[in-house]
Design an enzyme around this catalytic site. Structure first.
Site, short mmCIF file in Angstrom:
data_model
loop_
_atom_site.label_atom_id
_atom_site.label_comp_id
_atom_site.label_asym_id
_atom_site.label_seq_id
_atom_site.Cartn_x
_atom_site.Cartn_y
_atom_site.Cartn_z
N LYS A 20 -4.28 9.21 -42.12
CA LYS A 20 -4.51 10.28 -43.10
C LYS A 20 -5.88 10.93 -42.86
CE LYS A 20 -1.82 7.69 -46.56
NZ LYS A 20 -1.83 7.17 -47.95
N TYR A 60 6.16 13.22 -49.18
CA TYR A 60 6.05 12.29 -50.32
C TYR A 60 7.06 12.61 -51.43
CZ TYR A 60 1.80 9.89 -48.67
OH TYR A 60 0.89 9.11 -47.97
N ASN A 123 -6.64 5.37 -48.70
CA ASN A 123 -6.26 4.12 -48.03
C ASN A 123 -5.88 4.31 -46.57
OD1 ASN A 123 -3.78 5.27 -48.37
ND2 ASN A 123 -2.90 3.65 -49.63
N HIS A 126 -0.62 5.76 -43.39
CA HIS A 126 0.74 5.71 -43.92
C HIS A 126 1.64 4.99 -42.93
CE1 HIS A 126 4.61 6.97 -45.59
NE2 HIS A 126 4.96 7.17 -44.33
N GLU A 137 11.36 10.22 -41.85
CA GLU A 137 9.97 10.65 -41.61
C GLU A 137 9.75 11.07 -40.17
OE1 GLU A 137 8.00 8.10 -45.29
OE2 GLU A 137 7.67 7.39 -43.25
#
Ligand code: UDP
Ligand code: MG
Length: 162
Positions: A20, A60, A123, A126, A137
């Site tokens: 990310k 998402y 975080n 992914h 995805e």
């Protein structure tokens, strides 16, 4: 004991992994790619892109009712994301183990989030959470022609397959 080639091929799977914008901006690309590479997984696709907000919302989509959805999509589209596909036996489930729990404060030391992150909203990484998500995805982030087909020299040593 050597594994049968057909059994090995049947166990092969692919997962979608993305670093990310926080991980990219913090200079953690090589650290993270290294963990997947040294484990013995095979890199099948990789690209650096800044997703649009709409694209982040698609990625998402199953979280759209959650209170953090809008902020999460703003964040994912706020800078470069390193999108990847990794292949290997059990890579979907074990990739999630390498990543660690969603909240870095609950991630074990030794995991990517445990070692490198502090808060859930940043975080770093992914990873697909199951076979169906992985398929969806990969199809969302990559054109079929971007998935590179090649024989890995390491494979016979990683798997003990001739
Ligand atoms: N997230 C957040 N707040 C929360 C839960 C999740 O900001 O309370 C973010 C976090 O970046 C997480 C992402 O939403 O990685 C997707 O949530 P999910 O539950 O799918 O976690 P993951 O599969 O990434 O571990
Ligand atoms: Mg998830």
């Amino acid at each position: 004991m050597l594994q049968d080639q057909e059994a090995h091929a049947a166990e092969m799977e692919r997962t979608f992994i993305a670093i990310k914008p926080d991980g990219v901006q913090r200079g953690l690309i090589s650290e993270i790619v290294n963990r997947f590479e040294r484990k013995g997984y095979k890199l099948v696709a990789i690209k650096l892109i800044v997703p649009s907000k709409g694209f982040a919302e698609k990625h998402y989509h199953d979280l759209k009712e959650r209170p953090f959805f809008n902020g999460l999509c703003d964040f994912l589209s706020s800078g470069p994301v390193l999108a990847m596909v990794w292949e290997g036996e059990g890579v979907i489930k074990y990739g999630r183990k390498l990543i660690g729990a969603t909240d870095p404060q609950k991630s074990e030391p030794g995991t990517i989030r445990g070692d490198l992150g502090v808060v859930v909203g940043r975080n770093i990484i992914h990873g697909s959470d199951g076979p169906e998500t992985a398929k969806d995805e990969i199809a969302l982030w990559f054109e079929p022609k971007e998935l590179v087909s090649y024989t890995s020299n390491a494979e016979k040593w990683v798997y003990g397959v001739n």
